[in-house]
Write a protein that holds these residues in place. Structure first.
Motif, short mmCIF file in Angstrom:
data_model
loop_
_atom_site.label_atom_id
_atom_site.label_comp_id
_atom_site.label_asym_id
_atom_site.label_seq_id
_atom_site.Cartn_x
_atom_site.Cartn_y
_atom_site.Cartn_z
N PRO A 133 0.83 -1.22 0.00
CA PRO A 133 0.00 0.00 0.00
C PRO A 133 0.86 1.26 0.00
N ALA A 134 0.35 2.31 -0.61
CA ALA A 134 1.06 3.59 -0.65
C ALA A 134 0.88 4.38 0.64
N ASP A 135 -0.09 3.99 1.47
CA ASP A 135 -0.39 4.77 2.67
C ASP A 135 0.09 4.11 3.96
N TRP A 136 1.00 3.13 3.85
CA TRP A 136 1.50 2.46 5.06
C TRP A 136 2.67 3.26 5.64
N PRO A 137 2.80 3.34 6.98
CA PRO A 137 3.94 4.03 7.60
C PRO A 137 5.17 3.12 7.64
N TYR A 138 5.89 3.05 6.56
CA TYR A 138 7.04 2.14 6.44
C TYR A 138 8.19 2.58 7.34
N THR A 139 8.91 1.58 7.81
CA THR A 139 10.16 1.79 8.53
C THR A 139 11.30 1.29 7.66
N CYS A 140 12.39 2.03 7.65
CA CYS A 140 13.58 1.62 6.91
C CYS A 140 14.77 1.65 7.85
N ASN A 141 15.37 0.49 8.05
CA ASN A 141 16.56 0.37 8.88
C ASN A 141 17.76 0.12 7.96
N ALA A 142 18.86 0.79 8.20
CA ALA A 142 19.98 0.65 7.28
C ALA A 142 21.31 0.89 7.98
N VAL A 143 22.34 0.20 7.48
CA VAL A 143 23.71 0.43 7.95
C VAL A 143 24.60 0.65 6.73
N SER A 144 25.59 1.51 6.91
CA SER A 144 26.49 1.84 5.81
C SER A 144 27.92 1.87 6.29
N GLY A 145 28.85 1.65 5.38
CA GLY A 145 30.25 1.89 5.64
C GLY A 145 30.48 3.39 5.83
N TYR A 146 31.53 3.75 6.54
CA TYR A 146 31.73 5.15 6.90
C TYR A 146 32.17 6.03 5.74
N SER A 147 32.55 5.47 4.62
CA SER A 147 32.99 6.28 3.47
C SER A 147 31.88 7.16 2.93
N GLY A 148 30.63 6.79 3.19
CA GLY A 148 29.51 7.58 2.70
C GLY A 148 29.39 8.93 3.36
N GLY A 149 30.06 9.13 4.49
CA GLY A 149 29.96 10.40 5.21
C GLY A 149 30.96 11.44 4.78
N GLY A 150 31.77 11.14 3.76
CA GLY A 150 32.74 12.11 3.28
C GLY A 150 34.01 12.14 4.11
N LYS A 151 34.86 13.11 3.80
CA LYS A 151 36.20 13.15 4.38
C LYS A 151 36.19 13.24 5.91
N SER A 152 35.30 14.08 6.46
CA SER A 152 35.31 14.28 7.91
C SER A 152 34.95 13.00 8.65
N LEU A 153 33.94 12.28 8.17
CA LEU A 153 33.55 11.05 8.85
C LEU A 153 34.59 9.96 8.63
N ILE A 154 35.18 9.90 7.46
CA ILE A 154 36.26 8.94 7.20
C ILE A 154 37.40 9.16 8.19
#
Length: 308
Positions: A133-154
């Motif tokens: 359904p398009a009207d459901w309150p979906y939850t999205c859980n996710a984990v990422s490697g730290y490279s996605g945060g750019g130079k400061s997070l790296i």
């Protein structure tokens, strides 16, 4: 015919990985600015207008500024920032969902966010098909490697080896949410809970589904079959092989690729399901996606230069 490209922000993580994917390719010639001219507005404006293709690998405000500097009707743009992902006049650079022709003929393309790519790949086709359904309150859980945060997070992760998990966007205003909602046609903003782990790259995005509480949903098998048919013979996005040991892993030694594997896991009684996308946050989640769109816009093999 050789096409000219200017990567504005070429020394950042995304820009460097795009450059690696273009290295040795004779179809493109990169316009380069040396260190002294890289931040010179006059030099940048000249490069932005001289190039046939521009890829913006910049913070949002800088990306808007660069896009506004282009004052000719010829230069075509791919923006890897968040700045234009829900802006009118910009085509969303997810060919498998937005349409290959739409991307190929676009003058302005917004590169999807890394987390958004996984969520949209799973949810958008199923909502369109009426299996979710398009009207459901979906939850999205996710984990990422730290490279996605750019130079400061790296730098932070590599300097502090004691960080085991970093949860953020705790005020529930993550910048990927608007594109996740709009591109899936949802009436309710998804509740998005991202986290970063001490691996350089890699990403797992999950959407849990309490099927027994949802009305008018398809079965897990119907979802599996629809996703498989939707992505068809794509060599970039498709259904992954369910792990025999019941585990999905992100390894610190992961070298990265430009694929995305999708999974539909379900309980024995069919009352619950977990939609899962596994991708490289720097691949299909960033640089690989930009190169894929560039290939289409240039009329080339969609997969040229990609790591598959």
């Amino acid at each position: 015919m050789t096409r000219t490209i200017f990567i504005d922000g070429a020394v950042g993580t995304t820009g460097l990985e795009i450059g690696e994917r273009l290295a040795g390719r004779t179809e493109f010639e990169l316009i380069r600015l040396d260190e002294a001219r890289r931040k010179d507005p006059v030099a940048r404006r000249e490069a932005l207008n001289d190039a046939e293709f521009v890829i913006l690998c910049l913070p949002d405000d800088a990306a808007r500024e660069s896009a506004a500097m282009i004052d000719n009707p010829r230069t075509r743009v791919i923006d890897a920032s968040t700045a234009h992902r829900v802006s009118p006049g910009w085509v969303y650079g997810f060919p498998e969902v937005s349409g290959h022709k739409a991307v190929a003929t676009a003058m302005r393309v917004s590169n999807p966010g890394c987390y958004s790519t996984g969520f949209i790949a799973l949810v958008a086709p199923l909502v369109r098909a009426g299996l979710l359904p398009a009207d459901w309150p979906y939850t999205c859980n996710a984990v990422s490697g730290y490279s996605g945060g750019g130079k400061s997070l790296i730098e932070r992760f590599e300097a502090d080896q004691d960080i085991a998990w970093r949860g953020y966007a705790l005020a529930l205003g993550h910048k990927h949410v608007p594109e996740m909602q709009e591109r899936c046609g949802l009436s309710v903003k998804p509740l998005f809970t991202p986290a970063v782990i001490p691996a350089h790259r890699g990403m797992v995005v999950e959407v849990p589904l309490p099927l027994s509480a949802m009305k008018g949903v398809g079965t897990p098998q119907a979802m599996r079959e629809w996703l498989a048919n939707f992505y068809g013979a794509s060599k970039i996005v498709g259904m992954g092989t369910p792990p025999a040991d019941g585990e999905l892993l992100i390894r610190g030694s992961n070298a990265g690729n430009d694929r995305m594997d999708l999974f539909v896991f379900d309980s024995a009684d069919g009352s619950q399901a977990r939609l899962v996308a596994v991708l490289d946050n720097l691949g299909k989640g960033a640089s690989g996606a930009a190169v894929q769109s560039l290939n289409l816009m240039a009329g080339l093999d969609e997969m040229a230069g990609l790591r598959l």
